[in-house]
Enzyme design. Structure first.
Site, PDB file in Angstrom:
ATOM      1  N   SER A  73       6.093  -0.861   3.102  1.00  0.00           N
ATOM      2  CA  SER A  73       6.795  -1.843   2.282  1.00  0.00           C
ATOM      3  C   SER A  73       7.332  -1.252   0.983  1.00  0.00           C
ATOM      4  CB  SER A  73       5.850  -3.018   1.951  1.00  0.00           C
ATOM      5  OG  SER A  73       5.481  -3.716   3.106  1.00  0.00           O
ATOM      6  N   GLY A  74       7.277   0.065   0.843  1.00  0.00           N
ATOM      7  CA  GLY A  74       7.775   0.705  -0.367  1.00  0.00           C
ATOM      8  C   GLY A  74       6.691   1.295  -1.240  1.00  0.00           C
ATOM      9  N   TRP A  77       7.526   4.691  -3.230  1.00  0.00           N
ATOM     10  CA  TRP A  77       8.450   4.493  -4.347  1.00  0.00           C
ATOM     11  C   TRP A  77       7.758   3.821  -5.525  1.00  0.00           C
ATOM     12  CZ3 TRP A  77      12.617   0.176  -4.664  1.00  0.00           C
ATOM     13  CH2 TRP A  77      13.464   0.423  -5.756  1.00  0.00           C
ATOM     14  N   HIS A 137      -4.102  -1.090   1.181  1.00  0.00           N
ATOM     15  CA  HIS A 137      -3.417  -1.967   2.136  1.00  0.00           C
ATOM     16  C   HIS A 137      -4.312  -3.146   2.524  1.00  0.00           C
ATOM     17  CE1 HIS A 137      -0.016   0.632   2.650  1.00  0.00           C
ATOM     18  NE2 HIS A 137      -0.620   1.546   3.383  1.00  0.00           N
ATOM     19  N   TYR A 225      10.528  -5.951  -2.869  1.00  0.00           N
ATOM     20  CA  TYR A 225      11.192  -4.651  -2.738  1.00  0.00           C
ATOM     21  C   TYR A 225      12.697  -4.772  -2.962  1.00  0.00           C
ATOM     22  CZ  TYR A 225      12.637  -0.294  -0.374  1.00  0.00           C
ATOM     23  OH  TYR A 225      13.191   0.924  -0.076  1.00  0.00           O
TER      24      TYR A 225
END
Length: 328
Positions: A73-74, A77, A137, A225
């Site tokens: 999910s990113g 980044w 997670h 996101y």
């Protein structure tokens, strides 16, 4: 197909506790390896040991900052943005040897359940200086009690389910490539729709954190996101405010915000030497965490039937929640 799998695909060294547990847990075919349903979510045996270790032994601090995501999910980044933001005094953004230029974001902001339990040893995070930047997670209900009971701040990053699925499918197949047969998109899509994905069902994971962020906005910040992609400066400043380290007027005038976004851009991170050729100690290459990072890549893969099926599930699961996804 080779007969020898890399360490990150192996499931050896299971504790006796884990062996006994998985013998009674529901089991399904997974994306890379078999997964088991533990406390309502699906995980592999390798990660299950880490989750249990977290729940039993991790002691959160009030100053901890934990990034939470559903897989793909990113995370990579936002880990880089988070590290640069929180450490901008210790590691000025303008220096040439910034840690993010020489180390992978997953090393700088480790996953609790992936790194806390290594080869039967529990890693000690107690000596890490504050604020400790960590990631997970794990669904909300299964977080360690100390996280619930402390003032630890949680940052949840949500990505639209179509792009999340495509990213997960590519990631799983990249790990399997050259070692065993890869998975068809049809087979994996059916599993995703059934809720069978790492730490899934996807909708349960997202909804729980969404509801908690509404109930306790001082503890949980819910980020999208797609919103970060479209308006990165606004969202980065929002994140800084939530973490109680807002940018000063002097920092804004000297373009600190812009430089953080530039250094942490997906393109810059992907092209760094460390992320192009580096590997984890298990042999898992860093480059598998950098594919495209774009919004709308699902259009290159989804059929009309897939769109309709997933739309129906999402409408049913998220009805009345107020949460909407951006797909383009």
């Amino acid at each position: 197909m080779t007969t020898s799998l890399p360490e990150y695909l192996e499931e050896d060294n299971l504790s006796e506790e884990c062996k006994k547990l998985i013998s009674i847990l529901p089991k399904e075919k997974g994306w890379v390896r078999s997964v088991y349903n533990y406390q309502g979510f699906w995980t592999s045996t390798k990660f299950l040991q880490g989750v249990i270790a977290c729940q039993q032994q991790f002691q959160a601090r009030d100053s901890d900052i934990i990034l939470v995501t559903s897989p793909k999910s990113g995370s990579t980044w936002l880990k880089s943005l988070l590290f640069a933001l929180v450490n901008r005094v210790k590691h000025p953004i303008f220096v040439p040897n910034h840690p993010l230029l020489v180390e992978n974001p997953h090393v700088l902001v480790p996953f609790l359940e992936h790194t806390l339990y290594v080869d039967g040893q529990v890693i000690d995070f107690s000596t890490n200086t504050s604020p400790r930047l960590l990631a997970t997670h794990v669904p909300f209900a299964s977080l360690p009690e100390s996280v619930h009971d402390s003032k630890t701040k949680l940052i949840y990053l949500c990505r639209n389910p179509r792009d999340t699925f495509i990213s997960m499918w590519h990631f799983a197949n990249n790990l399997l490539l050259h070692h065993k047969d890869t998975n068809s998109i049809e087979e994996m899509f059916d599993l995703f729709c059934k809720g069978v994905s790492l730490y899934g069902p996807f909708w349960n994971h997202v909804l729980d954190y969404w509801k908690q962020s509404i109930q306790n906005p001082n503890k949980i910040l819910f980020l999208m996101y797609e919103e970060i992609k479209k308006k990165p400066k606004i969202q980065l400043k929002r994140l800084a405010k939530f973490l109680e380290c807002p940018f000063s007027i002097e920092e804004e005038n000297s373009r600190v915000v812009d430089e953080i976004l530039k250094m942490c851009s997906f393109e810059n991170l992907r092209n760094l030497e460390v992320n192009t050729n580096g590997k984890f100690s298990t042999g898992e290459p860093y480059k598998v965490f950098f594919r495209r990072g774009e919004i709308g890549d699902w259009k290159n893969y989804f059929t009309v039937e897939m769109i309709d099926k997933l739309n129906h599930i999402i409408e049913e699961k998220f009805q009345g929640s107020g949460l909407k996804f951006l797909y383009v």
